[in-house]
Enzyme design. Structure first.
Site, short mmCIF file in Angstrom:
data_model
loop_
_atom_site.label_atom_id
_atom_site.label_comp_id
_atom_site.label_asym_id
_atom_site.label_seq_id
_atom_site.Cartn_x
_atom_site.Cartn_y
_atom_site.Cartn_z
N ARG A 295 19.53 27.92 89.14
CA ARG A 295 19.77 27.10 87.95
C ARG A 295 20.81 26.03 88.21
O ARG A 295 20.68 24.89 87.74
CB ARG A 295 20.18 28.00 86.78
CG ARG A 295 19.01 28.77 86.20
CD ARG A 295 19.42 29.86 85.23
NE ARG A 295 18.23 30.48 84.65
CZ ARG A 295 18.24 31.58 83.91
NH1 ARG A 295 19.39 32.18 83.64
NH2 ARG A 295 17.11 32.07 83.43
N TYR A 439 11.31 24.71 85.11
CA TYR A 439 11.38 25.90 85.95
C TYR A 439 12.78 26.50 86.01
O TYR A 439 13.74 25.90 85.56
CB TYR A 439 10.79 25.68 87.34
CG TYR A 439 11.32 24.61 88.24
CD1 TYR A 439 12.53 23.97 88.04
CD2 TYR A 439 10.59 24.24 89.37
CE1 TYR A 439 13.00 23.01 88.91
CE2 TYR A 439 11.04 23.28 90.25
CZ TYR A 439 12.24 22.66 90.02
OH TYR A 439 12.70 21.70 90.89
N GLU A 440 12.84 27.71 86.55
CA GLU A 440 14.07 28.54 86.55
C GLU A 440 14.56 28.79 85.13
O GLU A 440 15.76 28.87 84.87
CB GLU A 440 15.17 27.90 87.40
CG GLU A 440 14.75 27.50 88.79
CD GLU A 440 14.10 28.63 89.58
OE1 GLU A 440 14.29 29.80 89.22
OE2 GLU A 440 13.38 28.32 90.55
N GLY A 441 13.62 28.94 84.20
CA GLY A 441 13.95 29.15 82.80
C GLY A 441 13.96 27.82 82.08
O GLY A 441 14.79 26.95 82.36
N GLN A 446 17.64 28.34 78.36
CA GLN A 446 19.05 28.16 78.72
C GLN A 446 19.92 28.09 77.46
O GLN A 446 21.02 28.65 77.41
CB GLN A 446 19.23 26.88 79.55
CG GLN A 446 18.38 26.79 80.79
CD GLN A 446 18.55 27.97 81.71
OE1 GLN A 446 19.67 28.41 81.98
NE2 GLN A 446 17.44 28.51 82.20
#
Length: 600
Positions: A295, A439-441, A446
């Protein structure tokens, strides 16, 4: 052809002046990274980015990675560039020395990452994903796993992936169906399919090591039943050309909007051999180790693309002549002026400059605290630094990427119609930047992490790691006449953040949907205030040094800070208003209303 020159002077300012990161040499692990060494590495990285990576960016996007008979081939020039990348020691820069790395601080590594992304984001994906695998094994793997995999990651001869997502689950990892069947002590056969796996298959490295989330038979339901496994592409770890292939394969690669040179793969695990990493059913702990590192890296991607877009937009604005200045003629000859004379173009450029430099400063502050959290010998300093890193990680990921996408769009806007065609490369920056918000959440996730976890953790202890130093800064400089504009603006925006925090905390206790509805606005409010804090700290130094500086650097800092405070920071007022409006207009609306404008 796009241009790129790393903003070395700004990077040096942040490292040596704003953060005084040279103090890291007092930590034994970083004692060899003197100011001269830092500057030399920055200059070499800039040279590599400009001369090797940048020329492959547009061509790599046009050619893309291709899949044929289960083999993924990267675009022309990528293999040669990757070899130079490894030979130059860039894969080993941040690795621990005991595994063959150079042990560089994150404060330096973040700056190198920005250069790589700005010059060729797709290329940076291959080594960037390896970092997550490296950290997961370093922190959760057995000693044998560390000795087997980490030196190879550092050499760059092996790469790593993160295999989390499946067709039926992305954010909700509790729905994972991939199964690991025991075959012996810590050895398993992995069965399942993973999707959206960046660099899951390619031709740059000798081996690809997959970190796979899977469920043991009879494991508890939900995320409490997830374990982590290491699954290499080849089971023979020697340099032999006839290595035994594991039963893991690439079924297809996605046709994507951007980062086309980086293959995004569907990976099939057909009784593939894997080994347990850490304890059974504790895979989420290791997964968050990978995700948090990723992130922060994704936030840097947003920053890098904003920076390269700004540089190209600035050059175009200085060269392109269209129309006359509204006040007077800015040039003597010719029928038109460069478009940089026009207020709207200047506003776009200054917005890009102010946000890029402000987010770079914020990211570096996080990196500096990450270094202290990991390597400081002072336990209390470690805890305080880690609190700040934990708090700001979702903000770096979401705010930096949201702004990165906006800044690439502003860069395209400066080009006008020429920005919309492929020739100038601006539309590629927009396409590449868009994935960073997903991506990556996703960035909404977040925001939920910020209000749902970080705000409440340890009764607000994480928040205090940011609120207290900002408050102290205001108190220390409130009587400084030269800083009045910035102290007043920072105080007002900080007050809005505090008001929003109290409102969400109070409302969220009784109704979680209140916090959820406000989450994204709150994260953005927090981001604007955090960047304002960085600009205020920058102003303090610039005022002190401007009188004796002939380069114009500190004058530029003061003028850019003024623009940020006058033209960008007021966004905090509208964000607070939206938060204080509450959740009713969002959550109480009937589902039928979404369809009410359409015929049955």
């Amino acid at each position: 052809m796009t241009i790129y020159n790393a903003p070395i002077r700004d990077m040096q300012f942040l490292y040596h002046e704003l953060l005084n990161a040279d103090r890291l040499t007092e930590i034994p692990a970083y004692k060899s990274f003197s100011p001269d060494i830092i500057d030399a590495i920055l200059n070499e990285a800039n040279k590599f980015a400009k001369e090797i990576l940048l020329p492959l960016n547009i061509s790599g996007d046009k050619e893309g990675s291709t899949l044929k008979n289960g083999v993924v081939n990267t675009p022309d020039g990528f293999k040669e560039a990757y070899k130079k990348f490894c030979d130059g020691g860039w894969t080993s820069l941040a690795g621990e020395q005991k595994f063959g790395g150079q042990g560089a601080p994150a404060s330096l590594y973040f700056l190198i990452q920005e250069m790589i992304v700005a010059s060729n984001m797709a290329f940076g994906m291959f080594s960037g994903l390896t970092e997550g695998a490296y950290n997961a094994i370093r922190l959760h793997g057995s000693e044998e796993q560390k000795q087997t995999f980490l030196p190879k990651f550092i050499e760059g001869t092996w790469s790593g992936t993160m295999c989390l997502t499946e067709p039926q689950c992305g954010t909700d990892l509790g729905l994972i169906k991939t199964t690991a069947y025991p075959e012996g002590p810590e050895k398993y056969k992995i069965e399942g399919t993973k999707i959206f796996i960046s660099c899951g298959e390619h031709d740059l490295t000798e081996n690809i090591v997959h970190l796979v989330l899977a469920r043991l038979p009879n494991a508890p339901t939900g995320i409490k039943g997830i374990s982590l496994f290491v699954v290499p592409k080849f089971l023979d770890f020697t340099a032999s050309k006839n290595k035994k292939r594991n039963l893991v394969s690439c079924g297809s690669i996605e046709n994507k909007m951007g980062i086309k040179a980086s293959p995004t793969c569907v990976m099939n695990f057909d009784q593939a051999v894997g080994w347990l990493v850490g304890e059974p059913h504790k895979g989420m702990r290791a997964m968050f180790t990978m995700m948090n590192a990723a992130r922060l890296g994704v936030g840097i991607q947003g920053l890098g693309l904003a920076e390269v877009s700004y540089q190209n937009a600035l050059k175009y604005a200085q060269d392109r002549v269209q129309g006359r200045s509204l006040s007077d003629t800015k040039i003597i000859k010719g029928d038109a002026d460069p478009i940089i004379v026009h207020p709207d173009v200047r506003k776009n450029l200054l917005t890009m400059k102010a946000m890029s430099e402000g987010i770079r400063a914020l990211s570096m502050w996080v990196a500096f605290n990450l270094d202290k959290a990991e390597k400081s010998l002072d336990v209390e300093e470690q805890k305080t630094a880690d609190d700040l890193v934990q708090l700001l990680t979702p903000i770096i990921k979401a705010f930096a990427t949201d702004q990165g996408f906006l800044m690439t769009n502003l860069g395209l806007q400066v080009y006008g119609g020429h920005g919309y065609i492929q020739e100038h490369g601006m539309e590629q920056f927009v396409r590449d930047a868009r994935i960073t918000q997903l991506y990556e959440g996703t960035n909404g996730i977040q925001a939920m992490d910020l209000v749902g976890r970080k705000m409440a953790t340890h009764y607000g202890r994480y928040l205090r790691s940011f609120f207290h130093p900002l408050y102290q800064f205001v108190q220390d400089h409130r009587d400084n006449k030269d800083m009045q504009q910035f102290i007043i603006g920072l105080t007002k925006s900080f007050g809005r953040l505090q008001q929003a925090t109290a409102y969400i905390a109070q409302k969220g206790m009784n109704n979680p949907e209140e916090a959820a509805a406000a989450a994204t606005d709150y994260l953005n409010l927090f981001g604007y205030v955090a960047v304002a804090f960085m600009w205020a700290r920058t102003v303090k130094i610039a005022i002190e040094k401007n009188q004796t500086d002939d380069s114009g650097f500190y004058t530029g800092k003061l003028q850019t800070a003024q623009f940020y405070y006058e033209r960008i920071l007021p966004e905090t007022g509208s964000l607070l208003a939206k938060i204080m409006a509450g959740a009713n207009s969002t959550v109480d609306i009937k589902e039928s209303t979404f369809r009410s404008s359409y015929a049955a």
